[in-house]
Design an enzyme around this catalytic site. Structure first.
Site, PDB file in Angstrom:
ATOM      1  N   GLU A 135      40.253  38.686  58.773  1.00  0.00           N
ATOM      2  CA  GLU A 135      40.236  39.109  60.293  1.00  0.00           C
ATOM      3  C   GLU A 135      40.932  39.048  61.600  1.00  0.00           C
ATOM      4  O   GLU A 135      40.610  38.874  62.168  1.00  0.00           O
ATOM      5  CB  GLU A 135      38.497  38.388  60.405  1.00  0.00           C
ATOM      6  CG  GLU A 135      38.836  36.904  60.815  1.00  0.00           C
ATOM      7  CD  GLU A 135      37.271  37.051  61.225  1.00  0.00           C
ATOM      8  OE1 GLU A 135      37.082  37.062  62.359  1.00  0.00           O
ATOM      9  OE2 GLU A 135      36.558  35.862  60.617  1.00  0.00           O
ATOM     10  N   CYS A 159      34.964  36.666  58.635  1.00  0.00           N
ATOM     11  CA  CYS A 159      35.105  35.527  57.596  1.00  0.00           C
ATOM     12  C   CYS A 159      34.220  35.865  56.063  1.00  0.00           C
ATOM     13  O   CYS A 159      34.900  34.922  55.649  1.00  0.00           O
ATOM     14  CB  CYS A 159      34.050  34.077  58.238  1.00  0.00           C
ATOM     15  SG  CYS A 159      34.346  33.557  59.746  1.00  0.00           S
ATOM     16  N   HIS A 196      30.014  28.054  54.321  1.00  0.00           N
ATOM     17  CA  HIS A 196      31.506  28.724  54.446  1.00  0.00           C
ATOM     18  C   HIS A 196      31.294  27.308  55.929  1.00  0.00           C
ATOM     19  O   HIS A 196      30.327  27.331  56.331  1.00  0.00           O
ATOM     20  CB  HIS A 196      30.898  30.310  55.327  1.00  0.00           C
ATOM     21  CG  HIS A 196      31.894  30.475  56.814  1.00  0.00           C
ATOM     22  ND1 HIS A 196      33.023  30.420  56.932  1.00  0.00           N
ATOM     23  CD2 HIS A 196      31.118  30.981  58.227  1.00  0.00           C
ATOM     24  CE1 HIS A 196      33.575  30.155  58.674  1.00  0.00           C
ATOM     25  NE2 HIS A 196      32.595  30.872  58.918  1.00  0.00           N
TER      26      HIS A 196
END
Ligand SMILES: CC(C)(COP(=O)(O)OP(=O)(O)OC[C@H]1O[C@@H](n2cnc3c(N)ncnc32)[C@H](O)[C@@H]1OP(=O)(O)O)[C@@H](O)C(=O)NCCC(=O)NCCS
Length: 413
Positions: A82, A114, A242
């Site tokens: 990103e 993400c 994550h």
């Protein structure tokens, strides 16, 4: 059915890091807030010559070298990011030249905050399953530099780094349950990074946390349905989440287990075995956006080695905006010895500690780095020895230290 999964992994991190205790002192915050409250010890700081391309190239070169694979074996190269450098040209195209990949290789970039690295990994696994050549190998790289405004609440959750994964039909690390996946999507404004803006915007970090957890609920339900439909159980031995910052993984585990009727104390006890080993590298590198989940997986494999062989590992990917997915894989017998041979943490051992003043100086020049004329970025000699470096813009084109082709005349002077 053919076995498909992660064959090898390698990391790249910037040369410099900041101790969060130093940042806390400079910001007038107790160090315990950053270290215990947020769950981070250090964050990687990318210098101007360490952009997402350079980090990706260095991780990719390392995974090929350490695994014994040749660039000619790669039939698909996907980069999830990103913080890419061009609206049009993918980082995968840069890697194609830098690594000397085959002209018959499929290359592209994936973006969804993400989640981008996971989009690449799932595309690679499905590409392998769709083909009839058992020798196909995919290279999936997740690479990002996470920056927030100086002094903002999100500042201690910055970071930078890249993870390169080889995906094959003879995986030496993790056999993936391809096609058994729980996706969840929603249009939410919890984080974004406008074009030409190098700093991400988190309007309210607590709202972002809520979006992450709501997506975890949705993805978990979808994954459980997918498992049941295929006669698979829903028990996971370990889970990698994550990791925008370490505490988020603890909140996530509590949240997921609460849905199974497990209280916070029991969830925290389970967390020590099921999740904590995955937070080692993220706590030293910070948020690496698309790469963060795979820093967590690399941590788990390297910390646990033989102890995790044969276990089923859940992987939860979340990308603000938002897209999430929960899927699983089983660690291959023999993975412990192989991960030791890959020496994944070596790049972290060569890092140097910054002062807060040095960090702030990097951040000031960093804002203009995408327009810096070629020659104005001068990496130290040791950086060039470590791998690819970004050198600035010449005739409108980004120049890197290991260009294979000479710079050609461009339309803009
Ligand atoms: C995470 C974030 C919201 C925290 O910012 P903040 O509002 O300044 O921090 P808080 O006041 O909530 O404190 C954070 C934690 O530290 C704890 N804490 C505060 N001071 C502390 C101290 N001195 N010692 C130990 N813990 C402390 C708080 O209790 C809180 O814990 P909890 O989350 O378990 O309740 C902020 O860093 C941020 O926005 N980060 C980016 C978030 C992001 O990327 N989200 C994306 C999701 S994908």
């Amino acid at each position: 059915m053919r076995t498909i999964g992660i064959d090898a992994v390698a990391l790249a991190v910037p040369e410099h890091y900041l101790e969060l205790a130093d940042l806390a002192a400079a910001r007038g915050v107790p160090a315990s807030k950053y270290v215990d409250g947020i769950g981070c010890l250090r964050m990687a700081i990318a210098a101007p010559h360490e952009d997402a391309v350079a980090l990706a190239a260095n991780a990719a070169a390392r995974v090929l070298a350490r695994s014994g694979r040749s660039p000619s074996e790669i039939g698909l190269c996907v980069v999830g990011t990103e913080t890419g450098v061009d609206h049009s040209k993918s980082i995968a195209a840069f890697l194609h030249g830098m690594l000397g990949l085959s002209p018959r290789c499929r290359i592209f970039e994936t973006k969804q905050a993400c989640f981008g690295g996971t989009a690449g990994l799932l595309a690679a696994a499905e590409w392998l399953r769709a083909g009839d050549d058992p020798d196909r190998v995919a290279l999936v790289v997740a690479s990002d530099t996470a920056r927030y405004e100086l002094g903002s609440p999100a500042e201690p959750t910055q970071g930078a780094g890249a993870v390169a994964l080889l995906v094959s039909s003879a995986p030496r690390l993790v056999e993936l349950e391809v096609g058994v996946s729980g996706a969840f999507a929603a249009d939410v404004d919890d984080f974004w990074r406008p074009i030409h803006d190098k700093e991400g915007i988190v309007p309210d970090g607590h709202y972002a946390n809520d979006c992450y957890l709501a997506a975890l609920t949705g993805a978990t339900r979808a994954w459980q349905d997918a498992c049941r439909a295929r006669g698979l159980g829903t028990r996971l031995d370990r889970t990698c989440y994550h990791v925008p910052y370490g505490k988020m993984a603890r909140k996530a585990h509590r949240h997921r287990l609460a849905a199974e009727g497990i209280d916070a104390a029991a969830a925290d006890a389970a967390f020590a075995r099921e999740v904590a080993p995955s937070l080692w590298l993220p706590s030293l590198v910070g948020n690496t956006y698309a790469a963060s989940l795979y820093f967590a997986l690399a941590s788990l494999l390297d910390r646990e080695r033989a102890a995790v062989e044969g276990e089923r590992v859940g992987l939860y990917s979340y990308g603000s905006g938002s897209a999430a997915e929960l899927f699983a894989g089983r660690v291959v017998v023999g993975a412990g010895a192989f991960i030791a041979a890959l020496e994944i943490a070596t790049p972290l051992e060569e890092r140097r500690r910054l002062t807060v003043a040095d960090y702030e100086a990097i951040r000031r020049v960093d804002l203009e780095v995408d327009r810096a004329p070629y020659g104005s970025i001068q990496p130290p000699a040791r950086a060039a020895a470590r791998g690819v470096t970004y050198l600035g813009v010449q005739a409108g084109r980004r120049v890197y230290s290991n260009e294979r082709a000479p710079v050609r005349a461009q339309r803009r002077a």
